[in-house]
Design a protein around this motif. Structure first.
Motif, PDB file in Angstrom:
ATOM      1  N   LYS A  55       0.894  -1.150   0.000  1.00  0.00           N
ATOM      2  CA  LYS A  55       0.000   0.000   0.000  1.00  0.00           C
ATOM      3  C   LYS A  55       0.933   1.200   0.000  1.00  0.00           C
ATOM      4  CE  LYS A  55      -3.664  -2.443   0.314  1.00  0.00           C
ATOM      5  NZ  LYS A  55      -2.944  -3.433  -0.542  1.00  0.00           N
ATOM      6  N   ARG A  56       1.437   1.537  -1.187  1.00  0.00           N
ATOM      7  CA  ARG A  56       2.461   2.565  -1.265  1.00  0.00           C
ATOM      8  C   ARG A  56       1.884   3.944  -0.987  1.00  0.00           C
ATOM      9  NH1 ARG A  56       3.265  -2.117  -4.970  1.00  0.00           N
ATOM     10  NH2 ARG A  56       5.222  -2.921  -4.175  1.00  0.00           N
ATOM     11  N   PRO A  57       2.634   4.962  -0.592  1.00  0.00           N
ATOM     12  CA  PRO A  57       4.084   4.915  -0.448  1.00  0.00           C
ATOM     13  C   PRO A  57       4.515   4.295   0.875  1.00  0.00           C
ATOM     14  CG  PRO A  57       3.301   7.088   0.117  1.00  0.00           C
ATOM     15  CD  PRO A  57       2.103   6.299  -0.301  1.00  0.00           C
ATOM     16  N   ALA A  58       5.670   3.699   0.854  1.00  0.00           N
ATOM     17  CA  ALA A  58       6.191   3.058   2.048  1.00  0.00           C
ATOM     18  C   ALA A  58       7.346   3.863   2.614  1.00  0.00           C
ATOM     19  CB  ALA A  58       6.674   1.655   1.697  1.00  0.00           C
ATOM     20  N   VAL A  59       7.401   3.885   3.924  1.00  0.00           N
ATOM     21  CA  VAL A  59       8.467   4.606   4.607  1.00  0.00           C
ATOM     22  C   VAL A  59       9.774   3.832   4.456  1.00  0.00           C
ATOM     23  CG1 VAL A  59       9.280   5.284   6.886  1.00  0.00           C
ATOM     24  CG2 VAL A  59       6.900   5.644   6.243  1.00  0.00           C
ATOM     25  N   GLN A  60      10.875   4.565   4.205  1.00  0.00           N
ATOM     26  CA  GLN A  60      12.174   3.906   4.131  1.00  0.00           C
ATOM     27  C   GLN A  60      12.633   3.583   5.541  1.00  0.00           C
ATOM     28  OE1 GLN A  60      14.580   6.979   2.261  1.00  0.00           O
ATOM     29  NE2 GLN A  60      12.657   7.743   1.497  1.00  0.00           N
ATOM     30  N   VAL A  61      13.108   2.362   5.714  1.00  0.00           N
ATOM     31  CA  VAL A  61      13.636   1.953   7.008  1.00  0.00           C
ATOM     32  C   VAL A  61      15.130   1.688   6.843  1.00  0.00           C
ATOM     33  CG1 VAL A  61      13.561   0.168   8.782  1.00  0.00           C
ATOM     34  CG2 VAL A  61      11.437   1.032   7.788  1.00  0.00           C
ATOM     35  N   GLY A  62      15.907   2.253   7.742  1.00  0.00           N
ATOM     36  CA  GLY A  62      17.353   2.096   7.632  1.00  0.00           C
ATOM     37  C   GLY A  62      17.854   0.925   8.454  1.00  0.00           C
ATOM     38  N   ASP A  63      19.008   0.390   8.051  1.00  0.00           N
ATOM     39  CA  ASP A  63      19.643  -0.699   8.787  1.00  0.00           C
ATOM     40  C   ASP A  63      21.117  -0.333   8.958  1.00  0.00           C
ATOM     41  OD1 ASP A  63      20.769  -2.968   9.784  1.00  0.00           O
ATOM     42  OD2 ASP A  63      19.988  -4.319   8.242  1.00  0.00           O
ATOM     43  N   PRO A  64      21.450   0.339  10.064  1.00  0.00           N
ATOM     44  CA  PRO A  64      22.820   0.839  10.237  1.00  0.00           C
ATOM     45  C   PRO A  64      23.869  -0.261  10.259  1.00  0.00           C
ATOM     46  CG  PRO A  64      21.547   1.106  12.260  1.00  0.00           C
ATOM     47  CD  PRO A  64      20.585   0.706  11.188  1.00  0.00           C
ATOM     48  N   PHE A  65      23.480  -1.464  10.702  1.00  0.00           N
ATOM     49  CA  PHE A  65      24.475  -2.544  10.753  1.00  0.00           C
ATOM     50  C   PHE A  65      24.859  -2.974   9.334  1.00  0.00           C
ATOM     51  CE2 PHE A  65      22.069  -2.719  14.728  1.00  0.00           C
ATOM     52  CZ  PHE A  65      23.099  -2.427  15.594  1.00  0.00           C
ATOM     53  N   ASP A  84      12.632  -4.993   7.534  1.00  0.00           N
ATOM     54  CA  ASP A  84      12.652  -5.420   8.931  1.00  0.00           C
ATOM     55  C   ASP A  84      14.072  -5.892   9.267  1.00  0.00           C
ATOM     56  OD1 ASP A  84      12.316  -6.566  11.404  1.00  0.00           O
ATOM     57  OD2 ASP A  84      11.271  -8.343  10.633  1.00  0.00           O
ATOM     58  N   PRO A  85      14.934  -4.968   9.713  1.00  0.00           N
ATOM     59  CA  PRO A  85      16.338  -5.322   9.955  1.00  0.00           C
ATOM     60  C   PRO A  85      16.495  -6.445  10.981  1.00  0.00           C
ATOM     61  CG  PRO A  85      16.067  -2.938   9.992  1.00  0.00           C
ATOM     62  CD  PRO A  85      14.689  -3.534   9.965  1.00  0.00           C
ATOM     63  N   GLN A  86      15.608  -6.484  11.985  1.00  0.00           N
ATOM     64  CA  GLN A  86      15.737  -7.539  13.001  1.00  0.00           C
ATOM     65  C   GLN A  86      15.466  -8.905  12.386  1.00  0.00           C
ATOM     66  OE1 GLN A  86      14.425  -6.214  17.253  1.00  0.00           O
ATOM     67  NE2 GLN A  86      12.871  -5.529  15.835  1.00  0.00           N
ATOM     68  N   GLY A  87      14.391  -8.981  11.608  1.00  0.00           N
ATOM     69  CA  GLY A  87      14.067 -10.242  10.947  1.00  0.00           C
ATOM     70  C   GLY A  87      15.201 -10.681  10.033  1.00  0.00           C
ATOM     71  N   LYS A  88      15.787  -9.683   9.346  1.00  0.00           N
ATOM     72  CA  LYS A  88      16.881  -9.972   8.426  1.00  0.00           C
ATOM     73  C   LYS A  88      18.082 -10.534   9.187  1.00  0.00           C
ATOM     74  CE  LYS A  88      19.334  -6.913   5.979  1.00  0.00           C
ATOM     75  NZ  LYS A  88      19.538  -5.600   5.404  1.00  0.00           N
ATOM     76  N   ALA A  89      18.337  -9.983  10.377  1.00  0.00           N
ATOM     77  CA  ALA A  89      19.456 -10.480  11.180  1.00  0.00           C
ATOM     78  C   ALA A  89      19.191 -11.928  11.604  1.00  0.00           C
ATOM     79  CB  ALA A  89      19.663  -9.588  12.399  1.00  0.00           C
ATOM     80  N   VAL A  90      17.944 -12.227  11.953  1.00  0.00           N
ATOM     81  CA  VAL A  90      17.616 -13.580  12.406  1.00  0.00           C
ATOM     82  C   VAL A  90      17.753 -14.570  11.251  1.00  0.00           C
ATOM     83  CG1 VAL A  90      15.833 -15.066  13.383  1.00  0.00           C
ATOM     84  CG2 VAL A  90      16.086 -12.704  14.215  1.00  0.00           C
ATOM     85  N   VAL A  91      17.245 -14.166  10.080  1.00  0.00           N
ATOM     86  CA  VAL A  91      17.319 -15.102   8.948  1.00  0.00           C
ATOM     87  C   VAL A  91      18.774 -15.366   8.569  1.00  0.00           C
ATOM     88  CG1 VAL A  91      17.230 -13.598   6.891  1.00  0.00           C
ATOM     89  CG2 VAL A  91      15.993 -15.750   6.900  1.00  0.00           C
ATOM     90  N   GLY A  92      19.644 -14.380   8.836  1.00  0.00           N
ATOM     91  CA  GLY A  92      21.066 -14.581   8.564  1.00  0.00           C
ATOM     92  C   GLY A  92      21.699 -15.516   9.582  1.00  0.00           C
ATOM     93  N   ARG A 137      10.246 -12.482   9.689  1.00  0.00           N
ATOM     94  CA  ARG A 137       9.839 -11.122  10.050  1.00  0.00           C
ATOM     95  C   ARG A 137       9.490 -11.121  11.521  1.00  0.00           C
ATOM     96  NH1 ARG A 137       9.702  -7.645   6.109  1.00  0.00           N
ATOM     97  NH2 ARG A 137       8.209  -6.186   6.975  1.00  0.00           N
ATOM     98  N   GLN A 138       9.990 -10.120  12.210  1.00  0.00           N
ATOM     99  CA  GLN A 138       9.824 -10.090  13.655  1.00  0.00           C
ATOM    100  C   GLN A 138       8.857  -8.988  14.047  1.00  0.00           C
ATOM    101  OE1 GLN A 138      13.530 -10.093  15.804  1.00  0.00           O
ATOM    102  NE2 GLN A 138      12.617  -9.006  17.525  1.00  0.00           N
ATOM    103  N   GLY A 139       7.835  -9.373  14.820  1.00  0.00           N
ATOM    104  CA  GLY A 139       6.880  -8.381  15.301  1.00  0.00           C
ATOM    105  C   GLY A 139       6.879  -8.343  16.803  1.00  0.00           C
ATOM    106  N   LYS A 140       5.776  -7.870  17.396  1.00  0.00           N
ATOM    107  CA  LYS A 140       5.716  -7.866  18.857  1.00  0.00           C
ATOM    108  C   LYS A 140       4.323  -8.221  19.337  1.00  0.00           C
ATOM    109  CE  LYS A 140       5.559  -2.843  18.539  1.00  0.00           C
ATOM    110  NZ  LYS A 140       6.314  -1.612  18.715  1.00  0.00           N
ATOM    111  N   ARG A 141       4.275  -8.741  20.554  1.00  0.00           N
ATOM    112  CA  ARG A 141       3.022  -9.216  21.122  1.00  0.00           C
ATOM    113  C   ARG A 141       2.799  -8.497  22.438  1.00  0.00           C
ATOM    114  NH1 ARG A 141       0.733 -15.046  22.159  1.00  0.00           N
ATOM    115  NH2 ARG A 141       0.280 -14.976  24.379  1.00  0.00           N
TER     116      ARG A 141
END
Lengths: 778, 89
Positions: free
Chosen positions: A258-268, B16-24, B38-42
């Motif tokens: 459901k665009r537009p989507a917010v960009q999410v960063g991954d600093p690692f 979803d950087p957290q999910g990506k880290a887990v899949v790695g 994909r990681q969410g919260k409960r």
């Protein structure tokens, strides 16, 4: 439908070049993509047919204000006209590349740039600010440098507005979150509150990187047969805006988006990308490189081709995707973070892919440099883009927008904050109360609540950071060679007089760098204004650019790059709905040895406080007028650029010869604020007398304390250096006056303005530090 | 005493950087065969008395305004915990 196969859904017609040629009457949603009728017509002329959906996506995003600078370009040329050969002496790479590169000596070069991420930070403060930091770091990486520090300039609405309470904590933790995770020190910046930024916060991020001269890399795709490699994060639906119109145009609802989507960063991911890039550079595997930021692949492919030989073939279906339902148009537009594009020779490609594999960074060979001058993009063998890349990247529309001095400008400038117009404090008691209110006010209070959330010392090379006037980082650990940076803007001064206001911002950043002991070398700027379609805003912009260019020439520091952010306004009240015109100026200086840096506060008792420069009754646009009277009118302080140059020269010499132990620039809040900050820095008080100053400059104690006259610095001189210091100022013809002495660090220590009032530092500290925690929590 | 369980997930198109880290990390620890995480919260919200439709409606409102960030997250379910009375979401 299945989301596993990368193929597009069967049955949906792919808008190929062939199909576009055969269906000239097919209507495309160019208007919804932000193009004007004549712009769309020009695209048809360039191509000799209607564009495909993918071509339209590329043109629309690359011809947007953000990417094409179509309203600002004619004015930005002013910078080139005012850059002399002498100024270019230290400039290795100038405007036009990802960032400018400056020679700082000893074989070292630094690259630095400031960029805006304003609108995304309003929509989603944390991710907007975080990806702003991430984006500017990649610009620095793309030049071949190792990023060494970041800074940020933030502007928000009034401090007590409910939306400010949403935006400020999000932006601050976004800046901190990205920078801290990636391990870069945040060495300074500024924070400013004003109602005009309500709904239009300004988030400007700066990054500086260092490299050896031979490591400079450029963004161009040369050498027929060289390969185009995309590496880093996978491409997803991030930041796809209007192009969803095209997606729904060409095939039915498919993806989850459901665009537009917010960009999410991954600093690692970005941290790994930095190390991976440096590894690739040092192995000599990269011919050209470009980061992916705004406009994603559209921008990277067309700019690389346009700056290189001109021809490029891209197989878009080879792009690694996070969401397999993305259409070609969306893949071209996606602003997924943490991606880079490199040009690699066929002989080196295996070695290149071995390095990316070692760092666990995904990479894909998308295509190659071709002869000819067309950028071809194919999707599963069918051509969806066939364009001359220069027309996309560098030869977009250029507008000479009408501009006119607003009718309201005369009345604004005539409304000067005279003693008759705005009542002024006179007695010692009144001045004391004013000082306490001022130092607790949103724009003058301690920034510790914000800057304590940033790691200022990671990497171990930071030698000065907030609250000092400039951030200083060591570049060469053997010799102590380092750089100082300051980022400053003043929208109020610029509103009152755009040309002078822009110069005042430049002069402040320049002065701050010199105050820290560094020789100013180069400039980056982020120009934040309202809508260019308003002639009044365009006038502000044109005036500010002209002022800035002339100021840079007078000071001998070239602009090396930066960015322009327009349309910072909400509502349709013309000029009145725009943000204060806000050029944010970053000045970079060099110190041959960072151990010679000068801090902004004093710590030894018995040192002599000198005020450099002269003070006039200049309160137009001042913090005092705003805090005490909610008044903005009159003219900003006058500026003498020759004096600024002399002042900087004297400060740099003082630092080199060890003549001053502390130096603090006078800006917002005037001498009063400088005394407060200089005292609170290390907790040492001061005894100050204003009689001689008032007599010499023909002013009263109120003006002496709160005027914001430019070109002034407060310095603390050790007694044994006083004679040399005096001789130097006298010989150079720099106005200097002894106005006080420092006191010791103790519980009882005070700021004592003799004959008027005294405040214990404990009381000052309480007032100065309570404001931000009170509004934004512990 | 009733309990409402709320699940929040990052929107599908959002990184979803957290999910990506887990899949790695999964294959590195010998868990093969998982291609995406994909990681969410409960959240578990306790209430006095039964979980009624009104309670669920209120919990949904809280989930959409406070417990999730509607710009980047979806509330994927609001339901009464096992055994608790009341209608499901």
């Amino acid at each position: 439908m299945s989301t596993d196969t990368p193929a597009r859904p069967s049955g949906a017609a792919l808008d190929t070049v062939e199909r576009a040629a055969a269906t000239p009457e097919h209507e495309l949603p160019w208007e919804a993509l932000g193009l004007k009728a004549d712009e769309y017509e020009r695209i048809r002329e360039i191509l000799g047919r209607r564009p495909t959906g993918a071509e339209l996506a590329m043109y629309s995003v690359m011809w947007s204000e953000h990417c094409s600078y179509k309203s600002s370009k004619v004015h930005l040329r002013t910078f080139g006209r005012h850059t002399t050969d002498e100024m270019k002496k230290h400039l290795m790479v100038g405007i036009g590349e990802n960032a400018g590169v400056v020679d700082i000596g000893q074989g070292w070069a630094v690259t630095f740039k400031v960029e805006s991420h304003n609108h995304p930070s309003f929509i989603e403060p944390y991710q907007g600010a975080a990806t702003g930091v991430g984006g500017i770091i990649r610009d620095i990486m793309a030049m071949g440098a190792r990023p060494v520090a970041v800074m940020d300039s933030l502007r928000f609405g009034t401090i007590d507005h409910p939306d400010t309470a949403r935006v400020v904590p999000g932006v601050v933790s976004g800046v901190g979150g990205y920078g801290n995770c990636i391990g870069l020190p945040n060495i300074g910046g500024e924070v400013f509150f004003d109602p005009s930024y309500q709904g239009n916060p300004l988030v400007n991020a700066l990054c500086v990187g260092a490299m050896k001269h031979e490591d400079v890399h450029l963004a161009n795709a040369r050498g027929v047969g060289n390969l185009i490699v995309l590496f880093g994060a996978r491409t997803g639906g991030d930041g796809i805006g209007g192009v969803s119109v095209l997606a729904s145009e060409t095939f039915e609802d498919t993806g989850p988006s459901k665009r537009p989507a917010v960009q999410v960063g991954d600093p690692f991911q970005e941290k790994v990308l930095i190390e991976c890039c440096l590894d690739l550079f040092s192995a000599g595997l990269v011919e050209g490189i470009q980061d992916l930021g705004g406009a994603g692949l559209s921008c990277a492919t067309s700019e690389l081709a346009s700056a290189g030989d001109g021809g490029m073939l891209i197989h878009l279906d080879r792009v690694p995707l996070r969401d397999s339902s993305l259409s070609p148009e969306e893949i071209l537009m996606s602003e997924s973070q943490e991606r880079m594009m490199a040009v690699v020779t066929p002989a080196n490609v295996d070695a290149f892919l071995a390095v990316t594999a070692k760092w666990d960074v995904e990479a894909a060979v998308l295509g190659e440099v071709t002869d000819g001058d067309r950028l071809l993009v194919q999707w599963h063998g069918e051509t969806v883009v066939d364009v001359p890349p220069r027309t996309v990247a560098h030869e977009g529309p250029v507008y000479e927008r009408p501009y006119a001095r607003p009718a309201s400008q005369d009345a604004l400038q005539a409304d000067a904050p005279t003693a008759e117009r705005l009542p002024r404090p006179a007695t010692g008691e009144e001045l004391r109360a004013t000082l306490l209110r001022m130092t607790a006010s949103p724009n003058l209070c301690s920034r510790a609540w914000i800057t304590d959330q940033y790691d200022r010392y990671v990497l171990g090379n930071t030698t000065l950071a907030t609250p000092d006037d400039a951030g200083v980082v060591r570049v060469d650990e053997e010799t102590g060679l380092g750089v100082a940076l300051s980022l400053d803007g003043n929208g109020r001064f610029t509103k009152l007089d755009p040309a002078t206001g822009a110069q005042l911002s430049l002069a402040e950043a320049y002065r701050n760098v010199a105050t820290a002991g560094a020789r100013p070398l180069a400039v980056t700027d982020c120009l934040n204004f309202g809508s260019p379609e308003d002639p009044g805003v365009m006038w502000q912009f044109a005036e500010a650019v002209q002022g800035l260019a002339e100021g840079c020439e007078a000071l001998g520091v070239p602009v090396t790059g930066g960015n322009v952010s327009l349309y910072n306004q909400t509502g349709d009240r013309g000029l009145d709905s725009a943000v204060l015109p806000t050029p944010v100026i970053g000045v970079l200086g060099v110190l041959d040895d960072v151990s010679r840096r000068t801090p902004s506060g004093w710590r030894e008792p018995g040192q002599v406080l000198y005020l450099l420069g002269t003070t006039r009754d200049e309160l137009g646009g001042s913090e005092w007028a705003w805090v005490e009277h909610r008044h903005l009118g009159g003219l900003p302080p006058a500026l003498d650029l020759e004096h600024e140059k002399l002042l900087a020269d004297v400060l740099v010499n003082c630092s080199r010869d060890g003549l001053v132990d502390a130096a603090h620039d006078l800006s917002e809040g005037g001498l009063a604020q400088a005394l407060v900050e200089g005292s609170l820095r290390f907790g040492a008080g001061a005894r100050v007398w204003l009689d001689e100053l008032c007599e010499r400059d023909g002013i009263d104690p109120f003006v002496a304390l709160f005027s914001e006259s430019a070109g002034r610095v407060l310095v603390a001189v050790p007694r044994e250096e006083e004679v040399r210091f005096n001789d130097m100022c006298t010989a150079r013809g720099l106005a200097h006056l002894r106005i006080g002495v420092t006191e010791e660090v103790s519980q009882e220590t005070r700021l004592d303005v003799q004959g008027l009032f005294a405040v214990p530092l404990a009381e000052l500290r309480e007032a100065h530090t309570a404001t931000l925690p009170a509004h934004f929590g512990g | 005493m009733g309990r409402v369980v709320i699940d929040v997930m990052p929107k599908p198109e959002i990184l979803d950087p957290q999910g990506k880290a887990v899949v790695g990390a999964l294959p590195r620890l010998g868990f093969t065969g998982f291609t995406g995480v994909r990681q969410g919260k409960r959240f578990e919200l306790e209430v006095e008395g039964e979980v009624t439709d009104e309670v669920l409606a209120e919990a949904r409102k809280a989930a959409e305004t406070l417990l999730s960030n509607p710009v980047i997250e979806d509330v994927v379910s609001v339901r009464a915990a096992d055994g608790a009375a009341g209608a499901g979401a």
